[in-house]
Design an enzyme around this catalytic site. Structure first.
Site, short mmCIF file in Angstrom:
data_model
loop_
_atom_site.label_atom_id
_atom_site.label_comp_id
_atom_site.label_asym_id
_atom_site.label_seq_id
_atom_site.Cartn_x
_atom_site.Cartn_y
_atom_site.Cartn_z
N LYS A 34 -33.02 -16.70 16.15
CA LYS A 34 -33.57 -15.68 15.25
C LYS A 34 -33.20 -16.00 13.80
CE LYS A 34 -29.43 -12.86 15.99
NZ LYS A 34 -28.88 -11.64 16.62
N ARG A 130 -25.40 0.92 19.14
CA ARG A 130 -26.45 0.54 18.21
C ARG A 130 -27.78 0.71 18.94
NH1 ARG A 130 -25.87 -5.47 15.84
NH2 ARG A 130 -26.66 -5.83 17.94
N TYR A 254 -18.57 -17.16 -16.74
CA TYR A 254 -18.75 -15.75 -17.10
C TYR A 254 -17.45 -14.96 -17.00
CZ TYR A 254 -23.81 -16.39 -17.00
OH TYR A 254 -25.09 -16.80 -17.26
N MET A 302 -26.00 -18.55 -11.44
CA MET A 302 -27.23 -18.59 -10.65
C MET A 302 -27.58 -20.01 -10.19
SD MET A 302 -31.11 -17.30 -11.47
CE MET A 302 -30.72 -15.59 -11.67
C1 LIG Z 1 -27.90 -12.31 17.53
C2 LIG Z 1 -27.67 -11.92 18.93
C3 LIG Z 1 -26.93 -12.75 19.79
C4 LIG Z 1 -26.23 -14.01 19.33
O1 LIG Z 1 -25.01 -13.62 18.72
P1 LIG Z 1 -23.99 -14.72 18.16
O2 LIG Z 1 -22.82 -13.91 17.72
O3 LIG Z 1 -24.66 -15.38 17.00
O4 LIG Z 1 -23.73 -15.64 19.27
C5 LIG Z 1 -26.82 -12.37 21.11
N1 LIG Z 1 -27.40 -11.23 21.56
C6 LIG Z 1 -28.09 -10.40 20.76
C7 LIG Z 1 -28.68 -9.16 21.31
C8 LIG Z 1 -28.24 -10.71 19.42
O5 LIG Z 1 -28.93 -9.88 18.61
#
Ligand SMILES: *Cc1c(COP(=O)(O)O)cnc(C)c1O
Length: 366
Positions: A34, A130, A254, A302
């Protein structure tokens, strides 16, 4: 040409995936790609892994379609399922697997008329609070889905809140709930993220879901024997574009946050927060110059950042600067260490690298 580039080592990606599989030889491991493969480029990463993985996982259908349009044919799990009812048409035609975490998703699934039954991972909230159903609700919905002709390959899925921590108290509480439920329902499981894959064999189910470890970041609070074998996949590399000598007491950048504690040599590097490098990087955040460690001196700008190279005599215009990853001489600077200096985690640094830092791919052919 501006020298900043994000080099992606696809052989390291494959090595890390194999490591995840070796941690859990009884499980299937979906490769979580993802968020554009955590900033590494989802298409290139999927192509490098496709011959080894049984399935991929992404957050949403847009990410899954990007992979299909690039010719990826393996199953793809939508970790948050559908966001609207009409997505079920594509889920059906593309054979996506879906998480189901809310009642409206259950209703839509039961009311649909797919050409073939849809693979479903029923999400249980075992303590992350969640997404997902409470264990009691999940048991009822499980039985409903199990009896439905629209549903196949039903799994229970849950996510851990603390699998990265040394203290395993809360993890054990989540695990106990899940084990009781799985026993009751005789359900196959998908529980383990990267830290649980690495550190908790008890959480290894039919399917594991390693993400960040595939990219070489160690998600554990305390590294273990296996996590130490992870290899960095991304090297954020640039060069020194200017050098100056400063007297003791002179400020840099800065607001003059850093002041030379001695006569100092300062190098300017082509990389800044406009490339995704974290502006929260403190003085002392490590970087590698020609493979030698030195540190950020002054606020990140930047397009540039400044480093103290007083103790690196061979630092010159055009010298290699590694912000994280592997230097040409083999030295490694872990993105996890950089993240600690920025009060953040590797995930935000890796997903934060902007398109202004072009990706350059290496290795990875089958
Ligand atoms: C992103 C995600 C993972 C992977 O998590 P990592 O900590 O990057 O291994 C696994 N399960 C779900 C539901 C996720 O959203």
């Amino acid at each position: 040409m501006r020298p900043l580039e994000a080099h992606i080592d696809l052989d390291a990606l494959r090595h890390n995936y194999q490591l995840a599989c070796r941690c859990a030889p009884q499980s299937h491991s979906v490769a979580v790609i993802k968020a554009d493969a955590y900033g590494h480029g989802a298409i290139a990463c999927a192509k490098a892994l496709e011959s080894q993985v049984p399935a991929f996982a992404v957050a949403c259908i847009e990410e899954a379609m990007t992979l299909r349009q690039a010719g990826i044919t393996k199953p793809i799990v939508l970790l948050e399922g559908i966001f609207s009812v009409d997505e079920l048409t594509l889920v059906d035609s593309q054979g996506f697997w879906i998480a189901v975490h809310s009642q409206w998703q259950v209703d839509a699934l039961l009311a649909a008329s797919p050409h073939q039954p849809i693979s479903v991972w029923l999400k249980v909230d075992s303590g992350m609070h969640r997404l997902g159903f409470s264990p009691n609700e999940a048991a009822d919905i499980w039985r409903q889905l199990q009896a439905a002709p629209n549903v196949t390959a039903l799994h229970l899925m849950s996510h851990f809140a603390t699998a990265d921590a040394q203290d395993n108290h809360y993890f054990s509480r989540q695990m106990a709930q899940l084990q009781a439920l799985a026993l009751d329902l005789k359900a196959p499981l998908s529980l383990a993220n990267s830290p649980a894959t690495l550190a908790y064999p008890v959480a290894h189910g039919d399917w594991n879901r390693p993400g960040v470890m595939l990219y070489g970041s160690d998600p554990l609070e305390m590294a273990n024997e296996i996590s130490q074998q992870l290899k960095p996949v991304m090297t954020l590399r640039s060069e020194i574009i200017a050098l100056r000598q400063l007297d003791e007491g002179e400020p840099v950048g800065y607001s003059g946050r850093w002041r030379a504690p001695r006569p100092s040599r300062i190098a300017v590097v082509a990389c800044g927060y406009g490339d995704g490098y974290d502006r929260h990087a403190r003085d002392g955040t490590p970087v590698l110059v020609n493979g030698q460690r030195c540190a950020i001196a002054g606020k990140v700008s930047m397009d540039m950042l400044t480093i103290d190279v007083t103790d690196i005599p061979d630092a010159a215009l055009g010298s290699e600067v590694v912000l994280w990853g592997s230097a040409r001489n083999g030295a490694i600077l872990s993105v996890d260490e950089v993240a600690r200096h920025c009060d953040t985690i590797s995930y935000t640094l890796l997903t934060g690298v902007l398109p202004r830092a072009p990706r350059r791919y290496h290795g990875g052919s089958a």
